[in-house]
Motif scaffolding. Sequence first.
Motif, PDB file in Angstrom:
ATOM      1  N   TYR A  32       0.686  -1.179  -0.021  1.00 22.50           N
ATOM      2  CA  TYR A  32       0.043   0.024  -0.026  1.00 22.50           C
ATOM      3  C   TYR A  32       0.945   1.180   0.042  1.00 22.50           C
ATOM      4  N   LEU A  33       0.750   2.179  -1.027  1.00 21.84           N
ATOM      5  CA  LEU A  33       1.207   3.349  -1.205  1.00 21.84           C
ATOM      6  C   LEU A  33       0.414   4.573  -0.798  1.00 21.84           C
ATOM      7  N   SER A  34       0.636   5.264   0.223  1.00 18.85           N
ATOM      8  CA  SER A  34       0.015   6.483   0.625  1.00 18.85           C
ATOM      9  C   SER A  34       0.859   7.630   1.184  1.00 18.85           C
ATOM     10  N   LEU A  35       0.943   8.638   0.423  1.00 21.74           N
ATOM     11  CA  LEU A  35       1.483   9.895   1.012  1.00 21.74           C
ATOM     12  C   LEU A  35       0.545  10.810   1.544  1.00 21.74           C
ATOM     13  N   GLY A  36      -0.867  10.455   2.044  1.00 19.55           N
ATOM     14  CA  GLY A  36      -1.704  11.539   2.781  1.00 19.55           C
ATOM     15  C   GLY A  36      -2.234  12.231   1.529  1.00 19.55           C
ATOM     16  N   SER A  37      -3.073  12.952   1.911  1.00 17.19           N
ATOM     17  CA  SER A  37      -3.943  13.878   1.033  1.00 17.19           C
ATOM     18  C   SER A  37      -3.075  15.231   0.709  1.00 17.19           C
ATOM     19  N   LEU A  38      -2.190  15.589   1.327  1.00 16.56           N
ATOM     20  CA  LEU A  38      -1.303  16.649   1.341  1.00 16.56           C
ATOM     21  C   LEU A  38       0.028  16.248   0.354  1.00 16.56           C
ATOM     22  N   GLY A  39       0.438  15.114   0.861  1.00 17.41           N
ATOM     23  CA  GLY A  39       1.773  14.727   0.386  1.00 17.41           C
ATOM     24  C   GLY A  39       1.690  14.187  -1.159  1.00 17.41           C
ATOM     25  N   SER A  40       0.482  13.885  -1.526  1.00 16.58           N
ATOM     26  CA  SER A  40       0.139  13.241  -2.876  1.00 16.58           C
ATOM     27  C   SER A  40      -0.132  14.356  -3.589  1.00 16.58           C
ATOM     28  N   ALA A  41      -0.255  15.653  -3.243  1.00 16.28           N
ATOM     29  CA  ALA A  41      -0.482  16.731  -4.042  1.00 16.28           C
ATOM     30  C   ALA A  41       1.001  16.957  -4.679  1.00 16.28           C
ATOM     31  N   ASP A  42       1.990  16.567  -4.332  1.00 17.08           N
ATOM     32  CA  ASP A  42       3.251  16.756  -5.121  1.00 17.08           C
ATOM     33  C   ASP A  42       3.348  15.641  -6.261  1.00 17.08           C
ATOM     34  N   VAL A  43       2.995  15.964  -7.289  1.00 17.68           N
ATOM     35  CA  VAL A  43       2.713  15.506  -8.440  1.00 17.68           C
ATOM     36  C   VAL A  43       4.065  14.786  -8.783  1.00 17.68           C
ATOM     37  N   GLY A  44       5.085  15.585  -8.886  1.00 16.34           N
ATOM     38  CA  GLY A  44       6.402  15.111  -9.325  1.00 16.34           C
ATOM     39  C   GLY A  44       6.974  13.906  -8.433  1.00 16.34           C
ATOM     40  N   LEU A  45       6.659  14.181  -7.316  1.00 13.86           N
ATOM     41  CA  LEU A  45       7.192  13.144  -6.238  1.00 13.86           C
ATOM     42  C   LEU A  45       6.508  11.621  -6.475  1.00 13.86           C
ATOM     43  N   MET A  46       5.182  11.932  -6.502  1.00 13.26           N
ATOM     44  CA  MET A  46       4.052  10.715  -6.933  1.00 13.26           C
ATOM     45  C   MET A  46       4.604   9.899  -8.166  1.00 13.26           C
ATOM     46  N   ARG A  47       4.862  10.994  -9.308  1.00 16.17           N
ATOM     47  CA  ARG A  47       5.256  10.202 -10.610  1.00 16.17           C
ATOM     48  C   ARG A  47       6.692   9.387 -10.363  1.00 16.17           C
ATOM     49  N   ARG A  48       7.460  10.095  -9.524  1.00 17.87           N
ATOM     50  CA  ARG A  48       8.839   9.315  -9.442  1.00 17.87           C
ATOM     51  C   ARG A  48       8.608   7.920  -8.645  1.00 17.87           C
ATOM     52  N   LEU A  49       7.806   7.919  -7.570  1.00 22.98           N
ATOM     53  CA  LEU A  49       7.557   6.785  -6.746  1.00 22.98           C
ATOM     54  C   LEU A  49       6.766   5.584  -7.751  1.00 22.98           C
TER      55      LEU A  49
END
Length: 435
Positions: free
Chosen positions: A271-288
């Motif tokens: 399960y991958l979750s950066l939270g509602s605020l962390g997932s707003a960092d699109v560049g980081l989410m794409r990298r992961l």
Amino acid sequence: MPQVPLTVLFMPESAYGPTNNCVGIGTVLRRRGHRVVFAAESSWRGRLSAQGFEERMVDLAPPPEGSPAQDAGQFWRDFVRDTAPTFRRPTIEQLATFVQPTFQALIEGAMYCEPRLRDIVAEVEPDVVVEDNVVSFPALMTSGCAFVRIVSCNPLEIRGGRTPPPYSGLPTGSEEGWEEFRSEFDRTHRSTWEAFDAWVQHQGAPPLPDLEFMHTSPDLNLYVYPESIDYTGARPLDATWHRLDSSVREEADDTGILERLDTLPQGALVYLSLGSLGSADVGLMRRLIGLLAATPYRFIVSLGPCHDQLELAQNMVGAEFLPQTKILPLVDLVITHGGNNTTTEALHFGKPMVVLPLFWDQYDNAQRVHETGLGVRLDTYRCTREQLHTAIDRLLHDAALRVRLADLSRQIQSGEGVARAADLIEAAGSHRLAP
């Protein structure tokens, strides 16, 4: 049914973690026959009443001229987007660039909504007021009824003892860097605290503790953290404080995400979750997503508010919102930002973690999970593909850790944290009602 039904007013921070925590406790209280009211930020309109609660809406800022009030969730997503570059800096540098501006924004919201909160208290006439936030709201403290504080962040927020400074991510085994961090916190926050303390007292509330933005309640204080990773040995607490090993709410799966798992290949489930605020960092989410696509595992991904800008790999399913407490029992590993809710819920269900902290207390949770051997802390923006894959592989194949986490899960769940919180809130309210 209780002998004397209480009216309980919850005022959680608008973030999902504190609100969901209060919803879980409030659900138990409502089932016991108490009246439960939420003074919630306006973007929650309709979502709490759908779960059986009374709603009283609160705006935390005036709307721009000629425009409707801004969704607080959107405000914080924009805030994170605009300040995301600071998350790549050491925590001591984030004090000036993120922590102080966050406190300032929260303080401004508290000041703006103070008249509205006083109106709500007068209308609802609660027996108990429950606040889950990181700044004080004087209208709640001066209501004349029992006041309950909940800490949904890492318990380093509760000051005292020989513990690392909050928001630092510094280890407990050495005091190196502690005083430097505290000195920088004083430098960056002293004037903000002084102004807020003066305003709080002007509203009729007691003075704030030095460099703290939230009062400790004389009636009841609750915090959520498993005993096995708590700092109790280094930070004794008085009798008003009670620890909840976990506070896990009930959720329904209205996303169909669990049925979609059959479309994925075989393999361990992560399960991958950066939270509602962390997932707003699109560049980081794409990298992961890119790094995890090259593993032999399956993933459930919490996509968050920018879900329409993200494309999942073939070994992944995901959605904007996910029923986390339905997913966690099924997975083998959690990759998380280290938010307190996700951290404590993962331990509630006995899951190892790879923690990628971004801001606030996430660094403290990441460090605590790492130093207690229940997971691995990595540098969120700089970890390599090899480091991430190695951490996942090691945790998935550590049989001794699996046994330890299973034992820990049984201990945490036996504490029945949500029911215990409801018991304590009932007792606080009943004590105030006693002749």
